[in-house]
Design an enzyme around this catalytic site. Structure first.
Site, short mmCIF file in Angstrom:
data_model
loop_
_atom_site.label_atom_id
_atom_site.label_comp_id
_atom_site.label_asym_id
_atom_site.label_seq_id
_atom_site.Cartn_x
_atom_site.Cartn_y
_atom_site.Cartn_z
N SER A 129 0.69 -1.09 -0.07
CA SER A 129 0.09 0.04 0.03
C SER A 129 0.95 1.19 -0.18
O SER A 129 1.87 1.29 -0.81
CB SER A 129 -0.78 -0.06 1.25
OG SER A 129 -1.64 0.85 1.07
N ARG A 177 -11.75 5.49 10.93
CA ARG A 177 -11.21 4.32 10.66
C ARG A 177 -12.33 3.13 10.17
O ARG A 177 -11.87 2.46 9.50
CB ARG A 177 -10.57 3.84 12.24
CG ARG A 177 -9.82 2.36 12.14
CD ARG A 177 -8.81 2.26 11.14
NE ARG A 177 -8.00 1.08 11.20
CZ ARG A 177 -6.87 0.94 10.48
NH1 ARG A 177 -6.39 1.77 9.58
NH2 ARG A 177 -6.23 -0.17 10.74
N ASP A 221 -8.99 -6.78 -4.19
CA ASP A 221 -8.60 -5.18 -3.54
C ASP A 221 -9.27 -4.21 -4.62
O ASP A 221 -9.14 -4.40 -5.55
CB ASP A 221 -6.99 -5.22 -3.59
CG ASP A 221 -6.53 -4.05 -3.04
OD1 ASP A 221 -7.31 -3.03 -2.79
OD2 ASP A 221 -5.18 -3.63 -2.88
N HIS A 226 -7.96 -5.14 0.17
CA HIS A 226 -6.52 -4.44 0.28
C HIS A 226 -5.81 -5.15 1.39
O HIS A 226 -4.64 -5.27 1.20
CB HIS A 226 -6.89 -3.11 0.60
CG HIS A 226 -5.60 -2.29 0.42
ND1 HIS A 226 -5.01 -2.33 -0.42
CD2 HIS A 226 -5.16 -1.42 1.39
CE1 HIS A 226 -3.94 -1.28 -0.36
NE2 HIS A 226 -4.16 -0.93 0.93
N ASP A 227 -6.36 -5.53 2.51
CA ASP A 227 -5.74 -6.10 3.65
C ASP A 227 -4.70 -7.38 3.38
O ASP A 227 -3.98 -7.59 4.22
CB ASP A 227 -6.68 -6.31 4.80
CG ASP A 227 -6.64 -5.06 5.82
OD1 ASP A 227 -5.86 -4.24 5.57
OD2 ASP A 227 -7.62 -5.12 6.85
#
Lengths: 400, 196
Positions: free
Chosen positions: A161, A231, A335, A368-369
């Site tokens: 990222s 968040r 992602d 994405h994680d």
């Protein structure tokens, strides 16, 4: 009972961060200058004689210098560093071969100089007076760190990222100072949608009454709700629809929509009905207690401003023209924050610049994680690639 | 080393840029890197093969060539290689155009469907030919676009493709007198070096 916990054999074990002080002023992209600063650093493994085996791990938005290992031998509940699955003996960043360096970036809130640090001129935290830092500035400070550690050339620089953006910037800013750049789940620059999500995050923080224009430290408070909201929005973009359906869809009767209820029935009110709601709130709340709001604001700006093609009329391949390292680019199928297409833009620019590049699109549901997780194909690819890098170090090819 | 690779390596210049479409485990590119110091790039879609390429230190891009080579600049490679894959593509003619756009010259290998044993097989049994090189049943074969040497020559003429070199060989990649005299009848494998 205070029994020492069992640390896995493939962990780097107990580690200790160190704070390094830098006195050389750092001129920033914004035109401002940071006169002096601290960087919080952790290292694993041993630097070899000709300093050819050093690898730099660059963290993403909310990461820090604690990438692997443990701090407390007596706390069995302590979680290891954020990339424990990749760093350690026998792991892709094998500490039997590599000297692995990870730092908390400038502007961070885990010990390096940032908005929550005391401004020596005022004796109060910098808060909103802390300058906006760009990826280019970070990389410059990392180059000073390399000098301090006696590393002329990194064997590899790796990041996922925003971390991948730092690896990319290294290849552009300091072409002779790295042999491999591993750019994972990154993008050549943010899209309007990416910036839009960052804007929601910033607005939720700045509109929190406890924000006090960034000087909340003086009021002994912090914009807890704002960071939590930021968040929560961010978290949604880090995972995929498929992952959420799976995680919150244990009840087979509900189908695969991930609509598991928290208490078994609907409340017919505005309270939490679904598990995904309480999960997001929990994630946001935990994060808000551990992460500085001003750092969050700052790093979202760092992301928004990242665009190495800006000096080359928008042509990324020209930005890479001087790069000498080899590249490994990887993306994850689900992602949607930095989708595989974004990684392919990087790959295409590298191909156009006639650079050595490999590209993998890993099939993964984790969104994405995924770059943080031990997905088998991803781990095998990192392993295979880094084994070659290690062999080069051993062959002394890396020695300048 | 596969025997057809040993044959085609003669057509690859030292220090040139080579793009291998469907590069498999990367063995050919690794070999060319070692012997000819080429700048390598391989395209592959099989995960296990891609890992082997990384193992071998070969540059590999996970990309399906059937979706085009649009991300490669025109004339950005000296040689583009397509080994034993042409017949398995949906549109071999379009890949051919793309290869000739991206590469200054191209090397192709494919099985010659007009090989006499295939002809006899079809004539005698009246069924789709099977052989060591074409071991599949008609319904599960990846080879959806088999062609003969005459077919390929006709396509080259139609597309104004220049044939720089052609080798027609047997399973062991040997070229015998009969194959040179009557390639479309006796050749098992065709190897073409082409340009535009």
């Amino acid at each position: 009972m205070n029994a020492a916990k069992l640390i896995p054999a493939d962990s780097v074990g107990l580690v200790q961060p160190q704070k390094l002080h830098f006195d050389t002023p750092l001129p920033l992209r914004s035109g401002r200058v940071i006169e002096r600063y601290d960087l919080m650093v952790e290292t694993y493994g041993t630097l070899n004689r000709n300093a050819s085996n050093a690898s730099l791990i660059c963290h993403a938005l909310s990461g820090d210098h604690h990438a692997a290992g443990y701090y407390d031998a007596n706390n069995p509940k302590e979680k290891p560093g954020w990339w424990e699955c990749c760093i350690g003996p026998g792991k892709p960043f094998d500490t039997n071969h590599f000297f692995v360096v990870c730092l908390n970036n400038l502007g961070g809130c885990a010990g390096s100089t940032g908005p929550s640090s005391l401004n020596p001129d005022t004796g109060k935290p910098f808060g909103p007076d802390f300058p906006i830092i760009t990826v280019r500035d970070w990389v410059k400070s990392q180059a000073h760190l390399a000098d301090r550690l006696g590393i002329q050339q990194w064997a590899a620089i790796i990041g996922g990222s925003l971390g991948g953006m730092q690896a990319m910037r290294w290849a552009i800013s300091y072409p002779e100072r790295l042999r491999h750049a591993l750019i994972i789940a990154a993008a050549p620059k943010l899209s309007a949608q990416n910036i839009a999500f960052n804007e929601v995050a910033r607005q939720s923080i700045m509109s929190d009454p406890d924000f006090h224009a960034g000087r909340y430290y003086d009021y002994n408070t912090y914009p807890q709700k704002g960071v939590m909201l930021a968040r929560m929005v961010g978290h949604i973009t880090y995972v995929s629809d498929a992952l959420m359906r799976d995680k919150f869809g244990k009840d087979a009767r509900a189908g695969s929509f991930g609509r598991d209820l928290r208490s078994g029935k609907l409340s017919f009110g505005f309270d939490v009905d679904f598990q995904v709601q309480s999960y997001l709130q929990y994630k946001g709340e935990t994060f808000s207690k551990n992460f500085d709001a001003n750092t969050y604001l700052l790093v979202t700006k760092t992301l928004d401003y990242f665009d190495p093609s800006v000096d080359y009329e928008g042509d990324l391949s020209r930005a890479f023209a001087q790069s000498q390292c080899k590249f490994l680019v990887m993306s994850f199928s689900s992602d949607w924050r930095f989708a595989p297409e974004r990684s392919r833009e990087i790959v295409d620019a590298l191909l156009k610049a006639k650079k050595d590049v490999s590209y993998l699109e890993i099939d993964a549901d984790e969104g994405h994680d995924a770059f943080l997780l031990p997905i088998p194909r991803y781990m095998r690819a990192l392993h295979a690639y880094m084994k070659r890098v290690a062999a080069e170090c051993d062959a002394g090819e890396g020695a300048l | 080393m596969r025997a057809d690779f040993l044959l085609i390596q003669d057509w690859i210049a030292p220090h040139s840029r080579v793009l291998d479409l469907g590069c498999g485990n990367g063995a050919f590119l690794a070999y060319l890197k070692q012997t000819k110091h080429i700048h390598d790039c391989g395209l592959e879609i099989d995960a296990a093969n891609i890992e082997k390429c990384l193992d071998a230190g070969v540059n590999v891009i996970e990309q399906n060539m059937e979706q085009g080579l649009g991300n490669f600049e025109s004339q950005s490679f000296d040689t583009v290689v397509l080994a034993q894959t042409l017949q398995a593509l949906q549109r071999p003619d379009m890949i051919l155009d793309e290869m000739l756009r991206v590469g200054k010259n191209c090397i192709l290998t494919f099985p010659n469907f007009a090989y006499w044993r295939h002809r006899v097989y079809l004539a005698r049994l009246g069924r789709m030919p099977k052989s060591e090189l074409l071991p599949y049943e008609w319904y599960d074969t990846p080879n959806v676009h088999l062609c003969t040497i005459h077919d390929f020559d006709a396509l080259c003429r139609e597309k104004r493709i220049r044939v720089l070199n052609r080798s027609v060989v047997d399973e062991q990649q040997r070229s015998k007198v009969l194959m040179r005299a009557l390639p479309n009848l006796f050749g098992i494998n065709a190897i073409y070096h082409i340009t535009r």
